[in-house]
Design an enzyme around this catalytic site. Structure first.
Site, mmCIF file in Angstrom:
data_model
loop_
_atom_site.group_PDB
_atom_site.id
_atom_site.type_symbol
_atom_site.label_atom_id
_atom_site.label_comp_id
_atom_site.label_asym_id
_atom_site.label_seq_id
_atom_site.Cartn_x
_atom_site.Cartn_y
_atom_site.Cartn_z
ATOM 1 N N ASP A 46 3.769 12.326 -12.183
ATOM 2 C CA ASP A 46 4.888 10.930 -11.041
ATOM 3 C C ASP A 46 5.873 9.710 -11.589
ATOM 4 O O ASP A 46 4.824 9.147 -12.828
ATOM 5 C CB ASP A 46 3.936 10.422 -10.383
ATOM 6 C CG ASP A 46 3.765 9.384 -9.349
ATOM 7 O OD1 ASP A 46 4.713 9.210 -8.773
ATOM 8 O OD2 ASP A 46 3.083 9.142 -8.289
ATOM 9 N N GLY A 101 9.211 2.434 -13.537
ATOM 10 C CA GLY A 101 10.601 1.550 -14.079
ATOM 11 C C GLY A 101 10.351 0.338 -13.708
ATOM 12 O O GLY A 101 10.143 -0.801 -14.610
ATOM 13 N N ASP A 102 9.118 0.028 -13.524
ATOM 14 C CA ASP A 102 8.284 -1.087 -13.424
ATOM 15 C C ASP A 102 7.235 -1.284 -14.971
ATOM 16 O O ASP A 102 6.998 -2.423 -15.102
ATOM 17 C CB ASP A 102 7.326 -1.641 -12.088
ATOM 18 C CG ASP A 102 8.123 -1.291 -10.465
ATOM 19 O OD1 ASP A 102 9.068 -2.252 -10.963
ATOM 20 O OD2 ASP A 102 7.557 -1.209 -9.691
ATOM 21 N N ALA A 133 1.033 -1.148 -0.127
ATOM 22 C CA ALA A 133 0.483 0.133 0.279
ATOM 23 C C ALA A 133 1.157 1.457 0.318
ATOM 24 O O ALA A 133 1.845 2.022 1.006
ATOM 25 C CB ALA A 133 -1.062 0.137 1.435
#
Length: 376
Positions: free
Chosen positions: A310, A315-316, A72
């Site tokens: 943001d 990268g993910d 979270a």
């Protein structure tokens, strides 16, 4: 004995039902590339293209399998980072689903590719938040475990006005309560994969165990270097087919400078010496580069975003989109461009999982870039 339950598997969502994919006789293995066409056409990435319609059904596809973390993410929007001993007020705050593993799994689902997530959440509100977000992204959740003896992992994301961030992670269920030996059902999903995606926000021993299962079944393993700062164990790195750090992680793990492309190339060779054939480096505003042992590097410039809000999940998104294109048998240059387009769209939305683009948006961006290039 630790209590563990499986998240109930719901029926296929409309997103899952409309998926199509590219796993066919021309591509028996995702590391085998098709010949590069004289002119690349990104229409082939679209699930509504003639080629996509002719592909075999998604239920028969070898899935992307992500083993990793789920957090979270507690966002606080600030003008600057606080100094030591200083208290500052945030402009806003909210809690969103994230974690490198969950991010990558959701990216695969949003890109309309069959994707499993193998991970752990706590039996708490944060866990339910993550479960709902993954399900909404079309991720298969029957290998997601809910543990009662640890809280869901969480992270405090300090988001500055320029879109840059600093993150503090609390491991929770990501780092504890994993069984001593992997569950047979989890290993079966891994062995059936088209590609296995790992990160370093869960114990190294878990990554090693699932990577061994993947290697034994001939499944390519991609390791994202993000997460723990400790050196990657030799027992893990030797099982990796594609190692994917950013330039800061590459510098830390090799002890070499990475300020110039030449320096990055030398650092990538240090990773090659450890037995990894491909090093996929994320370079932020400078784009990305794939270093294949014995070959010239392939550089991919950044695809500029209209606005950067943001960078948390960029990268993910890049790594997961690259994996999806790879398992769909795209040439390496196309894999890099597809990943760059997905990352460009990601940074224009706040939040990690909420920012993951769908396939239609990525294809539209790629086609617009191709059309612009054709008119020049």
């Amino acid at each position: 004995m630790k209590s563990l339950t499986r998240v109930p598997l719901l029926s296929s969502s409309p997103r899952q039902q409309r998926r199509s994919q590219w796993w066919n006789a021309e591509c028996p293995h995702p590391t085998t590339e098709r010949p590069i066409p004289a002119r690349l056409s990104f229409a082939a990435f679209s699930s509504s293209s003639p080629a996509g319609a002719a592909a075999i059904s998604a239920s028969a596809a070898k899935p992307v399998v992500v083993v990793g973390s789920a957090n979270a993410d507690i966002y606080v929007e600030i003008d600057r980072l606080p100094l030591e001993g200083e208290t500052i007020a945030a402009r806003a705050g909210q809690t969103l689903a994230g974690g490198k593993g969950a991010n990558q799994a959701c990216c695969g689902g949003r890109l309309d590719y069959p994707t499993y997530f193998v991970g752990q959440i706590g039996d708490d509100a944060h866990g339910r938040l993550i479960e709902d977000a993954l399900r909404g992204g079309g991720v298969r959740l029957d290998r997601l475990a809910r543990v009662s003896s640890a809280p869901t992992g969480h992270a405090v994301v300090m988001l500055q006005s320029d879109g840059q961030n600093a993150i503090i992670i609390v491991g929770g269920a990501n780092m504890s309560c994993w069984p001593e030996d992997p569950r047979d059902e989890d290993l079966e999903v891994v062995r059936s994969a088209g590609v296995l995606l790992l990160q370093r926000e869960i114990p190294d021993r878990v990554n090693i165990q699932v990577a061994q299962a993947a290697k034994g079944a001939g499944v390519p393993v991609i390791l994202d270097a993000g997460g723990m700062e400790a050196p990657v164990p030799d027992g893990l790195i030797k099982l990796v087919d594609i190692f994917s750090p950013n330039e800061t992680e590459l510098a830390r793990l090799t002890g070499m400078p990475t300020e110039t492309f030449e320096q990055i190339s030398h650092a990538a060779r240090r990773i090659h010496e450890k037995g990894v054939k491909k090093v996929l480096v994320k370079l932020g505003a400078k784009g990305s580069a794939l270093f294949i042992e014995g070959e010239d590097p392939i550089a991919q410039p950044i695809i500029p975003a209209s606005e950067v809000l943001d960078t948390t999940g960029a990268g993910d998104t890049f790594t997961a989109a690259f994996a999806v294109a790879l398992v769909e048998c795209k040439p390496m240059k196309e894999c890099l461009k597809f990943a760059a387009a997905a990352a460009s769209l990601c940074v224009q939305v706040k939040g990690a999982i909420p920012s993951m683009p769908d396939r239609a948006a990525v294809v539209e961006l790629l086609q617009s870039l191709q059309a612009d290039a054709a008119t020049k």
